[in-house]
Design an enzyme around this catalytic site. Structure first.
Site, PDB file in Angstrom:
ATOM      1  N   SER A 160       0.913  -1.245   0.064  1.00 20.02           N
ATOM      2  CA  SER A 160       0.053  -0.091  -0.030  1.00 20.02           C
ATOM      3  C   SER A 160       0.902   1.261  -0.089  1.00 20.02           C
ATOM      4  O   SER A 160       1.511   1.438   0.975  1.00 20.02           O
ATOM      5  CB  SER A 160      -1.014  -0.108   1.101  1.00 20.02           C
ATOM      6  OG  SER A 160      -1.716   1.159   1.255  1.00 20.02           O
ATOM      7  N   GLY A 189      -4.475  -4.068   6.021  1.00 17.95           N
ATOM      8  CA  GLY A 189      -3.450  -3.862   7.029  1.00 17.95           C
ATOM      9  C   GLY A 189      -3.785  -2.364   7.773  1.00 17.95           C
ATOM     10  O   GLY A 189      -4.573  -1.603   7.096  1.00 17.95           O
ATOM     11  N   LYS A 248      -1.149  -1.244  -4.415  1.00 17.53           N
ATOM     12  CA  LYS A 248      -2.262  -0.485  -3.964  1.00 17.53           C
ATOM     13  C   LYS A 248      -1.811   0.953  -3.851  1.00 17.53           C
ATOM     14  O   LYS A 248      -0.747   1.260  -3.212  1.00 17.53           O
ATOM     15  CB  LYS A 248      -2.984  -0.923  -2.721  1.00 17.53           C
ATOM     16  CG  LYS A 248      -3.748   0.148  -1.983  1.00 17.53           C
ATOM     17  CD  LYS A 248      -4.711  -0.672  -0.901  1.00 17.53           C
ATOM     18  CE  LYS A 248      -4.679   0.079   0.374  1.00 17.53           C
ATOM     19  NZ  LYS A 248      -5.833  -0.437   1.090  1.00 17.53           N
ATOM     20  N   GLU A 300     -11.030   1.167  -3.761  1.00 22.46           N
ATOM     21  CA  GLU A 300     -11.330   0.839  -2.462  1.00 22.46           C
ATOM     22  C   GLU A 300     -11.869   2.030  -1.778  1.00 22.46           C
ATOM     23  O   GLU A 300     -11.473   3.173  -1.742  1.00 22.46           O
ATOM     24  CB  GLU A 300      -9.971   0.309  -1.709  1.00 22.46           C
ATOM     25  CG  GLU A 300     -10.206  -0.167  -0.002  1.00 22.46           C
ATOM     26  CD  GLU A 300      -8.993  -0.632   0.199  1.00 22.46           C
ATOM     27  OE1 GLU A 300      -8.144  -0.931  -0.386  1.00 22.46           O
ATOM     28  OE2 GLU A 300      -8.848  -0.618   1.809  1.00 22.46           O
TER      29      GLU A 300
HETATM   30  O1  OSB Z   1      -7.236   2.348   4.107  1.00 25.24           O
HETATM   31  O2  OSB Z   1      -6.325   0.436   4.046  1.00 25.24           O
HETATM   32  C1  OSB Z   1      -6.413   1.507   4.534  1.00 25.24           C
HETATM   33  C2  OSB Z   1      -3.365   2.120   6.844  1.00 25.24           C
HETATM   34  C3  OSB Z   1      -3.834   2.838   7.709  1.00 25.24           C
HETATM   35  C4  OSB Z   1      -5.387   3.180   7.477  1.00 25.24           C
HETATM   36  C5  OSB Z   1      -5.919   2.619   6.464  1.00 25.24           C
HETATM   37  C6  OSB Z   1      -5.449   2.024   5.499  1.00 25.24           C
HETATM   38  C7  OSB Z   1      -4.024   1.552   5.662  1.00 25.24           C
HETATM   39  C8  OSB Z   1      -3.352   0.907   4.482  1.00 25.24           C
HETATM   40  C9  OSB Z   1      -1.955   0.274   5.260  1.00 25.24           C
HETATM   41  O3  OSB Z   1      -3.766   1.062   3.473  1.00 25.24           O
HETATM   42  C10 OSB Z   1      -1.673  -0.866   4.748  1.00 25.24           C
HETATM   43  C11 OSB Z   1      -0.668  -1.760   5.319  1.00 25.24           C
HETATM   44  O4  OSB Z   1      -0.679  -1.932   6.566  1.00 25.24           O
HETATM   45  O5  OSB Z   1       0.685  -1.935   4.734  1.00 25.24           O
HETATM   46 MG    MG Z   2      -8.380   1.075   2.615  1.00 23.89          MG
END
Ligand code: OSB
Ligand code: MG
Length: 377
Positions: A139, A295, A165, A218
């Site tokens: 991400s 995550g 992502k 998303e």
């Molecule tokens: O929207 O998925 C999310 C991290 C903090 C809050 C929301 C999100 C996220 C991530 C992190 O996308 C994903 C990761 O832990 O690598």
């Molecule tokens: Mg998300």
């Protein structure tokens, strides 16, 4: 096997992220992490992690509210009774107790790990593991320029990540994603995550993204909104994946009834733990809805729980399960979570419990505050 908790310890540690993580709803540079240690009367103990962030900008929870909720309401309900199995914990925490799902999840998931530990089973096997490796995605936070994003995404593709992502928001969307699509080619597994940054009335960028061959978009709209996501999904070919909006199995039923999305991101912390996660997994499987594990910038402790969950059969898309080195210069577990060059992470199925050793001395050094709660009756 019965579960009888004797002691619950809360600790806050702080770990600096290697690079600040920017999403449309805020930026994180240092991760304040709430770790729990659960011990039973026989001296068996496990670590778990509460994923609540510093600010209530994802759901209404934050690390400080989670601490209060665990101390005042979650711990007393779990410490002062016996459970026949961990599946009973979530219902006990839901009775006349609204919300605080991340606080509940941290304890509920710890109870599953404690049960696995007592049974001598790997946590993943306890949940119903169907695979020995999980597919890993990354991400990427919002970058300052499209060129900077292209550079980051290019490195992720080379490292082997199976899903890339990209966080988006107004002003950092179409131009950014198009630049990555052009640089990495039509086959690159790209998706976007808006974290609620758009409205139905100003959805033009989302319609443009619809032309860029994304795996999914998303949570484009508000965190608690299923009706407008349904209206948007009718206008998009790209599947909508819901994250913030899915807080229970009932919200998935609503999503199915309304057509609000076609993919579900399961974060066990967001839905109250493994009990509801398993129910959502099964419901989605019955309805041909693919799921993947999201995550929350977890440490290696939280990662263990996510990897165990992602080993279930309907986790058919790569999860936000990056290796420890993507976030931290040094994680708090041994061995650290690593990813192979082709984007896989091994599910620990060789030892009981969460599958990694927790570095207690390092945690003690990093501890900012600590509170110990005991059985009172
Ligand atoms: O929207 O998925 C999310 C991290 C903090 C809050 C929301 C999100 C996220 C991530 C992190 O996308 C994903 C990761 O832990 O690598
Ligand atoms: Mg998300």
């Amino acid at each position: 096997m019965t579960l009888r908790l004797e002691q619950l310890t809360l600790r806050e540690i702080q770990l600096p992220l290697k690079e600040p993580f920017r999403i449309s709803s805020g930026t994180q540079a240092v991760r304040r992490i709430l770790l729990l240690e659960l011990e039973d009367a026989d001296g068996v103990s496990v670590w778990s992690e509460c994923v609540a962030p510093e600010e209530p900008n994802y759901t209404s929870e934050a690390i400080d509210t989670a601490w209060l909720a665990i101390r005042n309401w979650v711990a007393p309900r779990v410490l002062n009774r016996t459970f026949d199995e961990p599946a009973q914990v979530f219902p006990a925490l839901e009775r006349h107790f609204r919300g605080h799902l991340m606080a509940k999840a941290a304890v509920e998931m710890g109870m599953w790990a404690l049960d696995a530990e007592r049974l001598g089973q790997p946590l993943a096997a306890r949940l119903g593991a169907a695979r020995e490796c999980v597919e890993v995605g990354i991400s990427l936070g919002i970058q300052t320029t499209p060129a900077a994003l292209v550079e980051r995404a290019g490195r992720a593709a080379l490292a082997g990540y199976r899903k890339i992502k990209i966080k988006i928001g107004p002003g950092a969307d179409v131009e950014y994603i198009r630049a990555v699509r052009e640089a990495l080619g039509p086959e690159a597994p790209l998706m976007a995550d808006a974290n609620n940054a758009y409205t139905l009335g100003a959805a033009a960028p989302l319609l443009e993204l619809d032309e860029l061959g994304l795996m999914m978009i998303e949570q484009p709209l508000a965190w608690d909104d299923l009706a407008r996501h349904a209206a948007l999904q009718r206008r998009l070919r790209t599947p909508i994946c819901l994250d913030e909006s899915i807080t229970s199995v009932e919200r998935v039923e609503d999503m199915l009834a309304l057509g609000s999305g076609r993919i579900v991101n399961i974060k066990p912390g967001r839905v109250g733990g493994f009990g509801p996660s398993l129910a959502i997994h099964d419901l989605c499987q019955r309805n041909q809805i693919p799921v993947w594990c999201g995550g929350m910038l977890e440490s290696g402790v939280g990662r263990a729980y996510n990897v165990a969950l992602a080993s279930l059969p309907n986790f058919v898309l790569p999860g936000d399960l990056s290796p420890g080195s993507r976030y931290w210069t040094e994680d708090i577990v041994t061995p650290e979570w690593v990813m192979s060059g082709d984007g896989l992470m091994r599910v620990p199925l060789q030892q009981p419990g969460i599958g990694v050793a927790v570095d207690r001395e390092r945690i003690v050094r990093l501890t900012m505050r600590e509170e110990r709660l005991r059985r009172t009756r």
